[in-house]
Scaffold this motif. Structure first.
Motif, PDB file in Angstrom:
ATOM      1  N   MET A   1      97.391  18.570  95.243  1.00 32.30           N
ATOM      2  CA  MET A   1      97.391  19.442  94.069  1.00 32.30           C
ATOM      3  C   MET A   1      98.690  20.239  94.049  1.00 32.30           C
ATOM      4  O   MET A   1      99.145  20.737  95.080  1.00 32.30           O
ATOM      5  N   GLY A   2      99.314  20.288  92.853  1.00 34.08           N
ATOM      6  CA  GLY A   2     100.540  21.071  92.719  1.00 34.08           C
ATOM      7  C   GLY A   2     101.667  20.310  92.069  1.00 34.08           C
ATOM      8  O   GLY A   2     101.480  19.622  91.057  1.00 34.08           O
ATOM      9  N   ASP A   3     102.867  20.438  92.632  1.00 29.32           N
ATOM     10  CA  ASP A   3     104.123  19.915  92.093  1.00 29.32           C
ATOM     11  C   ASP A   3     104.009  18.428  91.769  1.00 29.32           C
ATOM     12  O   ASP A   3     103.729  17.597  92.644  1.00 29.32           O
ATOM     13  N   ASP A   4     104.262  18.077  90.500  1.00 28.59           N
ATOM     14  CA  ASP A   4     104.109  16.679  90.095  1.00 28.59           C
ATOM     15  C   ASP A   4     105.240  15.781  90.593  1.00 28.59           C
ATOM     16  O   ASP A   4     105.247  14.582  90.312  1.00 28.59           O
ATOM     17  N   THR A   5     106.207  16.338  91.348  1.00 26.61           N
ATOM     18  CA  THR A   5     107.216  15.486  91.980  1.00 26.61           C
ATOM     19  C   THR A   5     106.572  14.483  92.928  1.00 26.61           C
ATOM     20  O   THR A   5     107.059  13.349  93.080  1.00 26.61           O
ATOM     21  N   TRP A   6     105.463  14.871  93.551  1.00 25.68           N
ATOM     22  CA  TRP A   6     104.777  13.990  94.493  1.00 25.68           C
ATOM     23  C   TRP A   6     104.212  12.747  93.798  1.00 25.68           C
ATOM     24  O   TRP A   6     104.051  11.706  94.433  1.00 25.68           O
ATOM     25  N   GLU A   7     103.908  12.868  92.520  1.00 28.62           N
ATOM     26  CA  GLU A   7     103.344  11.722  91.797  1.00 28.62           C
ATOM     27  C   GLU A   7     104.344  10.575  91.722  1.00 28.62           C
ATOM     28  O   GLU A   7     103.966   9.412  91.858  1.00 28.62           O
ATOM     29  N   GLY A   8     105.623  10.898  91.498  1.00 32.26           N
ATOM     30  CA  GLY A   8     106.638   9.857  91.458  1.00 32.26           C
ATOM     31  C   GLY A   8     107.015   9.343  92.831  1.00 32.26           C
ATOM     32  O   GLY A   8     107.394   8.181  92.979  1.00 32.26           O
ATOM     33  N   LEU A   9     106.913  10.196  93.857  1.00 33.69           N
ATOM     34  CA  LEU A   9     107.283   9.774  95.208  1.00 33.69           C
ATOM     35  C   LEU A   9     106.206   8.941  95.886  1.00 33.69           C
ATOM     36  O   LEU A   9     106.514   8.040  96.673  1.00 33.69           O
ATOM     37  N   PHE A  10     104.934   9.238  95.593  1.00 35.61           N
ATOM     38  CA  PHE A  10     103.822   8.554  96.280  1.00 35.61           C
ATOM     39  C   PHE A  10     102.796   8.063  95.253  1.00 35.61           C
ATOM     40  O   PHE A  10     101.681   8.591  95.174  1.00 35.61           O
ATOM     41  N   PRO A  11     103.152   7.084  94.457  1.00 37.16           N
ATOM     42  CA  PRO A  11     102.187   6.596  93.454  1.00 37.16           C
ATOM     43  C   PRO A  11     101.013   5.869  94.124  1.00 37.16           C
ATOM     44  O   PRO A  11     101.193   5.112  95.089  1.00 37.16           O
ATOM     45  N   LYS A  12      99.812   6.153  93.626  1.00 42.85           N
ATOM     46  CA  LYS A  12      98.582   5.481  94.073  1.00 42.85           C
ATOM     47  C   LYS A  12      98.301   5.702  95.555  1.00 42.85           C
ATOM     48  O   LYS A  12      97.716   4.846  96.223  1.00 42.85           O
ATOM     49  N   LYS A  13      98.718   6.846  96.081  1.00 46.04           N
ATOM     50  CA  LYS A  13      98.463   7.147  97.490  1.00 46.04           C
ATOM     51  C   LYS A  13      97.380   8.211  97.671  1.00 46.04           C
ATOM     52  O   LYS A  13      96.955   8.458  98.798  1.00 46.04           O
ATOM     53  N   PHE A  14      96.913   8.820  96.588  1.00 42.90           N
ATOM     54  CA  PHE A  14      96.018   9.956  96.717  1.00 42.90           C
ATOM     55  C   PHE A  14      94.588   9.578  96.331  1.00 42.90           C
ATOM     56  O   PHE A  14      94.353   8.901  95.325  1.00 42.90           O
ATOM     57  N   PHE A  15      93.665  10.039  97.154  1.00 41.10           N
ATOM     58  CA  PHE A  15      92.243   9.855  96.867  1.00 41.10           C
ATOM     59  C   PHE A  15      91.850  10.654  95.630  1.00 41.10           C
ATOM     60  O   PHE A  15      91.034  10.212  94.806  1.00 41.10           O
ATOM     61  N   ARG A  16      92.414  11.841  95.499  1.00 41.51           N
ATOM     62  CA  ARG A  16      92.231  12.671  94.306  1.00 41.51           C
ATOM     63  C   ARG A  16      93.485  13.525  94.164  1.00 41.51           C
ATOM     64  O   ARG A  16      94.083  13.937  95.152  1.00 41.51           O
ATOM     65  N   SER A  17      93.890  13.778  92.928  1.00 41.94           N
ATOM     66  CA  SER A  17      95.140  14.514  92.716  1.00 41.94           C
ATOM     67  C   SER A  17      95.026  15.389  91.484  1.00 41.94           C
ATOM     68  O   SER A  17      94.332  15.056  90.518  1.00 41.94           O
ATOM     69  N   TYR A  18      95.745  16.523  91.539  1.00 39.98           N
ATOM     70  CA  TYR A  18      95.847  17.470  90.426  1.00 39.98           C
ATOM     71  C   TYR A  18      97.329  17.832  90.285  1.00 39.98           C
ATOM     72  O   TYR A  18      97.833  18.705  91.006  1.00 39.98           O
ATOM     73  N   PHE A  19      98.012  17.121  89.399  1.00 38.61           N
ATOM     74  CA  PHE A  19      99.449  17.329  89.216  1.00 38.61           C
ATOM     75  C   PHE A  19      99.691  18.310  88.070  1.00 38.61           C
ATOM     76  O   PHE A  19      98.992  18.290  87.056  1.00 38.61           O
ATOM     77  N   PHE A  20     100.736  19.136  88.247  1.00 37.93           N
ATOM     78  CA  PHE A  20     101.114  20.106  87.232  1.00 37.93           C
ATOM     79  C   PHE A  20     102.629  20.050  87.042  1.00 37.93           C
ATOM     80  O   PHE A  20     103.369  19.831  88.005  1.00 37.93           O
TER      81      PHE A  20
END
Length: 971
Positions: A171-190
């Motif tokens: 949960m948090g910084d949406d930079t992680w979404e581009g760095l680790f796609p499809k790696k999270f069991f659950r995510s909350y990007f902002f």
């Protein structure tokens, strides 16, 4: 002169410059090879077990100490923000706010500890995330990925957790979404990149944090808060808003600790620090010194904390967390495990044996990486790799022998403890030397490519000068000078391509382009040197640079001695580190020196004095022209502008005693309301004064007499643009607490007003592009006819007066026309604004660009823009006055001293608008002027930040033509 040969010639010149710059950057901004290999539980890296040690089920390489871990990243958490000093009576806004960390560390010394968490530069968020998850070092060029975060392909901690069946929640910084796609069991990007938004990300995390922790449906939870970092960018660390944000983080950590279980490890980390202005990206101490806090409800440490917190590199977190959670260390990790976290509850010998075990695993993993990397890359020195291999082999062999002896219990405890300590020291030495070798190698430049790039760029500059001198001698110059460079360039590229084919090496497109550019330059210079003098003799002309005599060639170059000497001095100074650091002072000094040399040259050439009479020659003195006083006044104003521009400087980390200018910080960072209001009024008055000056200048030269759309826009659009900028500055400089219920309305206004400026400026530029002429022509010839007078006798009402003035004007016209027809000229055409037909269009365009660029900077930098426009105006008049005194009657020839002074002024105001050629000085907040949420594309923020960074170059590049006086024509 035909258009297409010129366009193709300019395109070729652009290719030359791009090839040179690209070749230089390939040697300066190095990248390292990323290995595709990944670690697995089956890798033979586990040391031999000793008596009593066993690997529990579900563990890889080392016993799992924790089943869950919470990683809280507080972006830009500088170490001073986390440290608590009870002795400070009046702490700064960023001090003593995280009291919960101090309370846990003092009340439970074996459960909690604070570290200095040292980041590797560049200290940008994306690179730090990469280091915190892979255990490797991003190179300098990776900072460009802050705008475009590409997925991490290297083995990393998150990939190992997912590969071993662990659930990762983010949960948090949406930079992680581009760095680790499809790696999270659950995510909350902002959305994260809007540095003016202090609360969206943090409030979104707090909404989901505690319910997620209580649910237990996770094994690794990562929460990345951004409020502290954004508060630093917007207000700076020494501001009440920073105290509020850190207090919010303190309450969050206090509540989070209460929700943790006994099997959970809590890590609170800062990815980097921040400077006194709230920036980061470089390698200053305040940027690389972050904080790390470790806590668990179960004992972690065998002893109490040291007096001063220990300093650990950020890459050490990766192997430590991996082994604590029972997963393999990522393949490319070069970090060192934090061995004190593996001590356990046993005696000293058992703790040392456990630490040796994890050191053994860590060392084998690093040795495997170095061996694999050296097979695919040649940037690690062979002799240092050999030394590391010998140290590793001897240490592992000694560890194996010691474990065999421990099984037989042949050593007494004192001797065993001594050998264990020595062996731990040798493992630490190997891991630290291995990391140092990698750090030095991945920061090593490629000197040959850098020199080649500099030579290409220098040759391109010389080519442009030769072309500018020869283009006027022949209309077919561009067409004739394109064929030979094209053939030579194709030949050079073909030869290099064949060489790569025969050697079976990979084809480097950049290298081929550089060879083609160099070959085409050689073709141009050969064609110029051999062929052009012959053609010049055939047509009977002798251009200055193509004359056959050496004396004539040297004489043509001597006129460039002063300006070119200063230019070469500045270019040569770039090879000196001290000059690079002090370039903000070198450029103004060189500009002032060049102008003073110009005045001296005019005096030496006798252009400042009137012709001497015989009496003056007898007395030995000469009188000066009256124009010299005007020139000296202009020079004095220029020197004052140069001096005042130094008040808007930014500091480099190489000068620790430097303090950045107060004008660089936005008005929102001011705590004194009266001072904020005063500066705001001054900034708005400056904008209004600029509009008044531009409109007065245009009106003076007759460019506001017509009713064309562009003229109407200058009359009414310019004040409207100023009004929108003033409203935007008003809402942007207000604090969040002072807005109250108007917060939502202000959020709309922060976006609407910049877009209004963008729209109005775009309309103005389109009108200028469609019809740049602001000339008003009036023909005095009128058709003859009877005049109908609607009144009889003396006018007695207001309606009658409305017809009197037109009637009188028509009678005057007829009288003037009859006199003209009897004279030599048939009629006259009054043309208003014809003398400034070129300058008016440039002034309008530059004013619009100035508004846009001032919008992208902080409010108080508008004073620097005022100096920029004033200095440009003065330089133009110095140039015009000098040409008049020298008797140069050619209006469109530009001497080189004027070009170089313009270049130096552009460099001067690059620094005087708060910039430096370092990453911490980049004004990232310019990317979100007019944007509340994140961008959907990386192009637009890059354009906005680029326009902010190179504002002075943009304005000086487009403002060269000097103003001309008004003209009257007789047709």
């Amino acid at each position: 002169m035909q258009r297409w040969p010129v366009v193709l010639f300019l395109a070729w010149v652009c290719f030359l410059f791009f090839a040179g710059i690209g070749l230089f950057m390939s040697g300066f901004l190095l990248t390292r090879i990323e290995l595709a290999s990944s670690s697995s539980c089956s890798d033979p890296l586990v040391p031999p077990p000793w008596e009593g040690q066993s690997l529990p089920p579900g563990s890889c390489w080392a016993p799992q100490r924790f089943s869950k871990a919470v990683l809280v990243i507080i972006d830009a958490l500088r170490f001073e923000f986390a440290r608590f000093d009870p002795g400070k009576a009046s702490p700064l806004p960023y001090e003593n706010k995280l009291g919960v960390l101090h309370h846990l560390a003092t009340s439970q010394p074996r459960h909690a500890r604070l570290y200095r968490f040292r980041a590797d530069p560049p200290t940008a968020t994306m690179q730090r995330i990469k280091g915190l998850t892979t255990g490797s070092l991003p190179t300098f060029i990776d900072v460009g990925s802050n705008f475009a975060s590409y997925a991490i392909q290297e083995d990393n901690l998150l990939a190992q957790l997912v590969q071993n069946g662990r659930r990762v929640v983010f949960m948090g910084d949406d930079t992680w979404e581009g760095l680790f796609p499809k790696k999270f069991f659950r995510s909350y990007f902002f959305p994260s990149f809007n540095v003016k938004d202090l609360h969206t990300v943090d409030d979104g995390i707090l909404q989901h944090l505690y319910p997620t922790v209580d649910s237990g449906e996770w094994d690794m939870l990562i929460a990345h808060f951004l409020g502290v970092d954004h508060c630093g960018h917007k207000h700076g660390p020494d501001h009440p808003e920073m105290a509020k944000k850190l207090t919010q983080m303190n309450e969050m950590l206090r509540s989070l600790v209460d929700h943790l279980g006994n099997d959970t490890l809590l890590l609170v980390a800062g990815d980097h620090g921040m400077t006194e202005t709230g920036d980061h990206g470089g390698d200053s101490e305040k940027e690389v010194n972050a904080a790390l806090f470790v806590y668990s409800r179960t004992p972690l440490f065998g002893s109490g904390p040291p007096e001063e917190p220990e300093t650990i590199p950020q890459v050490n977190l990766v192997p430590t967390v991996a082994l604590l959670l029972g997963v393999p260390i990522p393949y490319s990790n070069i970090g060192e495990v934090m061995a004190e976290l593996f001590s356990g509850d046993g005696d000293t010998v058992s703790a040392a044996l456990q630490q040796l075990s994890v050191y053994h695993i860590n060392a084998k993993q690093v040795d495997r990486f170095l061996h694999s990397y050296s097979l695919v890359a040649q940037d690690l020195p062979a002799e240092q790799l050999q030394h590391l291999q010998e140290l590793f082999s001897s240490t592992v062999e000694e560890h194996t022998q010691l474990l065999a002896e421990v099984q037989g219990t042949t050593l007494v405890p004192p001797e065993l403890e001594s050998r264990l300590g020595s062996l731990i020291g040798r493992f630490q030495l190997y891991l630290r030397e291995a990391r140092a070798v990698c750090t030095q190698s991945w920061a090593r430049f490629h000197p040959l490519r850098m020199v080649g790039g500099c030579i290409l760029v220098a040759a391109s500059c010389l080519l442009c000068y030769v072309a500018s001198e020869l283009a006027t001698s022949s209309d077919s110059f561009y067409r004739s000078c394109l064929l030979y460079p094209l053939l030579w360039g194709l030949m050079g590229a073909a030869l290099l391509g064949l060489a790569h084919i025969f050697t079976q090496e990979g084809l480097d497109l950049l290298l081929v382009s550089s060879w083609a550019a160099a070959a085409s330059q050689m073709g141009f210079f050969w064609h110029w040197w051999v062929q052009h003098p012959k053609r010049a003799r055939l047509v009977g002309s002798q251009p200055p640079l193509a004359s056959s005599g050496l004396r004539q060639r040297l004489r043509a170059w001597l006129g460039l001695a002063f300006p070119m000497g200063i230019l070469f001095f500045r270019c040569g100074a770039m090879f000196s580190d001290s000059f690079v650091v002090a370039e903000a002072r070198v450029a103004p000094f060189l500009l002032a020196s060049l102008v003073m040399l110009l005045v001296g040259k005019l005096h030496w050439d006798g252009h400042l004095t009137v012709p001497e009479s015989p009496k003056q020659q007898l007395l030995g003195f000469s009188s000066y022209r009256k124009d010299i006083w005007y020139l000296l006044c202009l020079v004095a104003v220029l020197l004052v502008c140069v001096r005042l521009s130094g008040f808007f400087h930014q500091c480099r980390e190489e000068i620790p005693q430097c303090r950045p200018s107060l004008f660089l910080s936005p008005l929102a960072s001011l705590r004194n309301t009266r001072a904020k209001n005063l500066f705001y009024l001054l900034c708005v008055a400056l904008l209004a004064g600029l509009v008044y000056a531009v409109r007065s200048w245009l009106r003076h030269y007759g460019n506001l007499n017509s009713s064309d759309p562009l003229v109407l826009f200058v009359r009414w659009g310019f004040p409207l643009v100023v009004l929108c900028i003033a409203c935007y500055w008003a809402v942007a400089s207000s604090t969040d607490d002072s807005l109250g219920k108007l917060q939502e309305l202000v959020q709309v206004a922060v976006v609407a007003f910049p877009w209004a400026v963008y729209g109005l400026a775009s309309v103005g530029l389109l009108l200028l592009l469609c019809n740049p002429m602001t000339v008003f022509a009036k023909d005095t010839r009128e058709s003859a006819g009877s005049i109908v007078t609607p009144y009889l006798g003396v006018p007695s009402s207001e309606v009658d007066f409305l017809h009197v003035i037109p009637q009188i004007y028509k009678r005057m016209q007829e009288s003037q026309k009859s006199r003209l027809e009897r004279g030599s000229c048939r009629a006259t055409v009054a043309a208003y604004g014809l003398g400034s037909v070129y300058s008016a269009a440039l002034v309008i365009a530059l004013t619009l660009l100035g508004f846009l660029l001032m919008l992208l900077h902080s409010e108080r930098l508008s004073f620097a823009f005022l100096l920029l426009f004033l200095e440009a105006f003065v330089l133009l008049h110095i140039h015009t006055c000098a040409r008049g005194l020298a008797g140069d009657a050619e209006p469109f020839s530009v001497p080189w001293y004027a070009v170089i002074s313009w270049l130096l002024a552009a460099s001067q105001f690059f620094y005087s608008t708060g910039h430096q050629p370092i990453f911490p000085a980049i004004h990232w907040n310019a990317a979100f002027v007019g944007f509340h949420l994140d961008h959907s594309t990386n192009l637009l923020p890059a354009v906005l930040v680029g326009a902010n960074t190179f504002a002075s170059h943009i304005l000086f590049a487009g403002s060269w033509l000097p103003p001309a006086p008004a003209l009257a024509l007789c047709v």
